[in-house]
Write a protein that holds these residues in place. Structure first.
Motif, PDB file in Angstrom:
ATOM      1  N   THR A  82      60.213 -42.957  45.018  1.00 10.72           N
ATOM      2  CA  THR A  82      60.377 -44.198  44.366  1.00 10.72           C
ATOM      3  C   THR A  82      58.803 -44.900  43.570  1.00 10.72           C
ATOM      4  O   THR A  82      58.853 -45.872  43.146  1.00 10.72           O
ATOM      5  N   TYR A  83      58.064 -43.988  44.019  1.00 12.25           N
ATOM      6  CA  TYR A  83      56.458 -44.230  43.583  1.00 12.25           C
ATOM      7  C   TYR A  83      56.574 -44.366  41.929  1.00 12.25           C
ATOM      8  O   TYR A  83      56.903 -43.596  41.241  1.00 12.25           O
ATOM      9  N   GLY A  84      55.893 -45.477  41.430  1.00 12.82           N
ATOM     10  CA  GLY A  84      55.955 -45.717  39.999  1.00 12.82           C
ATOM     11  C   GLY A  84      57.069 -46.521  39.466  1.00 12.82           C
ATOM     12  O   GLY A  84      56.992 -46.853  38.079  1.00 12.82           O
ATOM     13  N   GLN A  85      57.943 -47.239  40.345  1.00 11.08           N
ATOM     14  CA  GLN A  85      58.795 -48.058  39.655  1.00 11.08           C
ATOM     15  C   GLN A  85      58.569 -49.212  39.548  1.00 11.08           C
ATOM     16  O   GLN A  85      59.485 -50.040  38.796  1.00 11.08           O
ATOM     17  N   THR A  86      57.835 -49.771  40.092  1.00 10.06           N
ATOM     18  CA  THR A  86      57.360 -51.321  39.846  1.00 10.06           C
ATOM     19  C   THR A  86      55.825 -51.180  39.313  1.00 10.06           C
ATOM     20  O   THR A  86      55.028 -51.929  39.947  1.00 10.06           O
ATOM     21  N   SER A  87      55.473 -50.693  38.381  1.00  8.00           N
ATOM     22  CA  SER A  87      54.146 -50.613  37.791  1.00  8.00           C
ATOM     23  C   SER A  87      53.348 -51.963  37.294  1.00  8.00           C
ATOM     24  O   SER A  87      54.428 -52.697  36.918  1.00  8.00           O
ATOM     25  N   ARG A  88      52.216 -51.861  37.471  1.00  7.24           N
ATOM     26  CA  ARG A  88      51.573 -52.933  36.918  1.00  7.24           C
ATOM     27  C   ARG A  88      50.492 -52.300  36.101  1.00  7.24           C
ATOM     28  O   ARG A  88      49.332 -53.018  36.083  1.00  7.24           O
ATOM     29  N   VAL A  89      50.624 -51.055  35.695  1.00  6.24           N
ATOM     30  CA  VAL A  89      49.524 -50.553  34.966  1.00  6.24           C
ATOM     31  C   VAL A  89      49.939 -51.042  33.536  1.00  6.24           C
ATOM     32  O   VAL A  89      50.558 -50.404  32.734  1.00  6.24           O
ATOM     33  N   PHE A  90      49.015 -52.017  33.234  1.00  9.97           N
ATOM     34  CA  PHE A  90      49.102 -52.370  31.535  1.00  9.97           C
ATOM     35  C   PHE A  90      48.179 -51.651  30.588  1.00  9.97           C
ATOM     36  O   PHE A  90      46.944 -51.561  31.067  1.00  9.97           O
ATOM     37  N   VAL A  91      48.521 -51.057  29.477  1.00  5.93           N
ATOM     38  CA  VAL A  91      47.518 -50.451  28.758  1.00  5.93           C
ATOM     39  C   VAL A  91      47.540 -50.809  27.137  1.00  5.93           C
ATOM     40  O   VAL A  91      48.377 -51.474  26.685  1.00  5.93           O
ATOM     41  N   GLY A  92      46.305 -50.932  26.735  1.00  9.79           N
ATOM     42  CA  GLY A  92      46.047 -51.165  25.305  1.00  9.79           C
ATOM     43  C   GLY A  92      45.632 -50.102  24.522  1.00  9.79           C
ATOM     44  O   GLY A  92      45.891 -48.952  25.119  1.00  9.79           O
ATOM     45  N   LYS A  93      44.834 -50.313  23.749  1.00  7.97           N
ATOM     46  CA  LYS A  93      44.211 -48.972  22.846  1.00  7.97           C
ATOM     47  C   LYS A  93      43.226 -48.366  23.578  1.00  7.97           C
ATOM     48  O   LYS A  93      43.019 -47.044  23.716  1.00  7.97           O
ATOM     49  N   ASN A  94      42.377 -49.103  24.129  1.00 11.18           N
ATOM     50  CA  ASN A  94      41.029 -48.667  24.711  1.00 11.18           C
ATOM     51  C   ASN A  94      40.891 -48.814  26.095  1.00 11.18           C
ATOM     52  O   ASN A  94      39.867 -48.685  26.836  1.00 11.18           O
ATOM     53  N   PHE A  95      41.947 -49.626  26.848  1.00 15.73           N
ATOM     54  CA  PHE A  95      41.692 -50.194  28.157  1.00 15.73           C
ATOM     55  C   PHE A  95      43.001 -50.294  28.845  1.00 15.73           C
ATOM     56  O   PHE A  95      44.073 -50.403  28.033  1.00 15.73           O
ATOM     57  N   ALA A  96      43.037 -50.460  30.264  1.00 16.01           N
ATOM     58  CA  ALA A  96      43.913 -50.607  30.991  1.00 16.01           C
ATOM     59  C   ALA A  96      43.707 -51.739  31.938  1.00 16.01           C
ATOM     60  O   ALA A  96      42.520 -51.676  32.429  1.00 16.01           O
ATOM     61  N   VAL A  97      44.734 -52.252  32.446  1.00 16.65           N
ATOM     62  CA  VAL A  97      44.248 -53.469  33.361  1.00 16.65           C
ATOM     63  C   VAL A  97      45.582 -53.684  34.299  1.00 16.65           C
ATOM     64  O   VAL A  97      46.772 -53.352  33.884  1.00 16.65           O
ATOM     65  N   THR A  98      45.175 -53.681  35.767  1.00 15.47           N
ATOM     66  CA  THR A  98      46.510 -53.739  36.591  1.00 15.47           C
ATOM     67  C   THR A  98      46.411 -55.172  37.301  1.00 15.47           C
ATOM     68  O   THR A  98      45.545 -55.237  38.372  1.00 15.47           O
ATOM     69  N   PRO A  99      47.099 -56.007  37.205  1.00 22.98           N
ATOM     70  CA  PRO A  99      47.039 -57.223  37.909  1.00 22.98           C
ATOM     71  C   PRO A  99      47.889 -57.048  39.344  1.00 22.98           C
ATOM     72  O   PRO A  99      48.869 -56.281  39.323  1.00 22.98           O
ATOM     73  N   THR A 100      47.282 -57.682  40.399  1.00 25.50           N
ATOM     74  CA  THR A 100      48.023 -57.553  41.782  1.00 25.50           C
ATOM     75  C   THR A 100      49.048 -58.688  41.899  1.00 25.50           C
ATOM     76  O   THR A 100      49.935 -58.545  42.798  1.00 25.50           O
ATOM     77  N   SER A 101      49.302 -59.726  41.130  1.00 25.36           N
ATOM     78  CA  SER A 101      50.138 -60.654  41.114  1.00 25.36           C
ATOM     79  C   SER A 101      51.420 -60.443  40.264  1.00 25.36           C
ATOM     80  O   SER A 101      51.084 -60.061  38.761  1.00 25.36           O
ATOM     81  N   THR A 102      52.699 -60.441  40.611  1.00 27.66           N
ATOM     82  CA  THR A 102      53.615 -60.431  39.759  1.00 27.66           C
ATOM     83  C   THR A 102      53.868 -61.619  38.635  1.00 27.66           C
ATOM     84  O   THR A 102      53.995 -61.241  37.391  1.00 27.66           O
ATOM     85  N   LYS A 103      53.339 -62.760  38.949  1.00 30.40           N
ATOM     86  CA  LYS A 103      53.443 -63.861  37.877  1.00 30.40           C
ATOM     87  C   LYS A 103      52.278 -63.501  36.804  1.00 30.40           C
ATOM     88  O   LYS A 103      52.515 -63.845  35.584  1.00 30.40           O
TER      89      LYS A 103
END
Length: 401
Positions: free
Chosen positions: A146-167
């Motif tokens: 099930t790994y990867g089913q609730t991703s928080r890996v947001f990607v743009g053109k040159n960067f990624a950001v992973t928020p720890t909060s669902t909100k």
């Protein structure tokens, strides 16, 4: 044997002509609900740089730029640090500088949601996505299917950001960033963007999956009242809805005890008035919503800003009205809740009143108007009315949470 079965499943998924629809997760996120299946492939390929590489993320070349970008999405991001020993960094971080083409990594505090956001500047977004996909595949092959089913890996053109909060993730999902997903057993429900990533069998989406149900609402599972099991009343059919043959008759029905229509206008410029506190449910040309005639009651502004606004309408096509209202509610619900300033649609047989005044709605319930509610999972306690609307996924009710 378990490993072989997983490998065979992955091999099968890899042979699909279409890209699987996907939603990924962080190390600290638990698995999503079992039994999900891949969805259909996206209808449009991603542009170079990924679907998130639009004008909204162009020009972001530093961590400071990325911080400003997420702050523009009303996300709290304070005390940005690049210290690799910063205690706010997760123990099981995705990657570090020098890996996955990451050139800078930073972390900031989300004071509002009591979490963190971890940033990764990358010189090659395709390489970043390729390595993330391999990371997910390695976890699955090791037995964490099930790994990867609730991703928080947001990607743009040159960067990624992973928020720890669902909100916080819900706020970012409304931006030009997209969630990168590479677990072949995940899916994106209808009503959300599904776009091709830069690597095969991964997906970019604005759907925030969450194992506890606090993520993006799933509109594919409507809660229509069941005539035999619904807790509200009546058990079957309807107790009836009010109707009127004209705006004048509707005014006589609701004024003055329920809606104050001392000042009432049908002029188009007046009907289009709204204020910071009062906004109509109907947005755009009334005729496109199936509305025949429309009026506004209240103080339209002048020395004081507009206030006490309520809209009255006669309806020629109630199904169209409810379909448009459902779509508008679902867009708001993607942010986590309905906007407090937007009026609720109070439905009659061929008439509607739009109001965000709770006391006005209470009076309308007494006149047998019902609120059109399209929130997934909504239920009314026993004794309240809960009736079918003219569109799937919505109900008519006199109960408000």
């Amino acid at each position: 044997m378990r490993l072989q079965r997983i490998q065979r499943a992955l091999a099968t998924a890899a042979t699909l002509v279409a890209l699987a629809t996907l939603t990924a997760c962080e190390d600290k996120e638990p698995g999503a609900r079992p039994g999900t299946t891949p969805a259909a492939a996206p209808s449009q390929p991603a542009a170079a740089g990924g679907a998130a590489a639009g004008s909204g993320t162009d020009g972001i070349t530093s961590l400071a730029d990325a911080q400003r970008y997420v702050q523009q999405q009303t996300v709290s991001c304070e005390d940005l640090s690049t210290n690799p020993k910063d205690s706010r960094l997760p123990l099981t971080d995705l990657t570090t500088v020098g890996k996955w083409s990451v050139t800078q990594r930073g972390v900031c505090s989300d004071r509002v949601e009591r979490g963190e956001l971890i940033f990764y500047m990358t010189s090659d977004m395709k390489e970043f996505q390729t390595r993330y996909k391999q990371h997910v595949m390695d976890k699955i092959a090791a037995g964490n299917g099930t790994y990867g089913q609730t991703s928080r890996v947001f990607v743009g053109k040159n960067f990624a950001v992973t928020p720890t909060s669902t909100k916080t993730a819900l706020l970012l999902s409304r931006s030009d960033l997209r969630i990168l997903t590479c677990n072949p057993m995940s899916r994106v429900p209808e009503g959300y963007k599904r776009e091709a990533a830069l690597v095969e069998h991964c997906m970019l989406s604005d759907f925030v999956n969450s194992s506890d149900g606090s993520g993006s609402p799933n509109f594919e599972h409507p809660q229509n009242p069941d005539a035999s099991e619904k807790p509200g009343q009546p058990a079957q059919g309807s107790l009836g809805l009010p109707k009127a043959s004209s705006l004048n008759e509707l005014k006589q029905l609701v004024h003055p005890h329920t809606v104050d229509c001392t000042n009432m206008s049908t002029a188009a410029d007046a009907v289009a008035v709204s204020s910071i506190d009062y906004a109509p449910a109907v947005d755009g040309a009334p005729s496109a919503w199936g509305i025949k005639d429309r009026a506004i009651c209240g103080d339209l502004g002048g020395e004081r800003r507009a206030h006490n606004l309520n809209w009255l309408s006669t309806v020629s096509d109630m199904k169209t009205l409810q379909q448009k209202a459902k779509a508008a509610q679902q867009e708001d619900l993607k942010d986590g809740r309905l906007k407090a300033t937007v009026s609720k649609l109070m439905v009659g047989e061929n008439i509607v009143v739009e109001t965000n005044d709770k006391s006005v709605r209470h009076g309308l319930y007494q006149l047998q108007f019902l609120y059109l509610n399209c929130e997934p999972g909504f239920k009314a306690p026993s004794g309240y009315r809960l009736e079918k609307s003219q569109v799937d996924g919505c109900v008519l009710t006199n109960y408000e949470r």
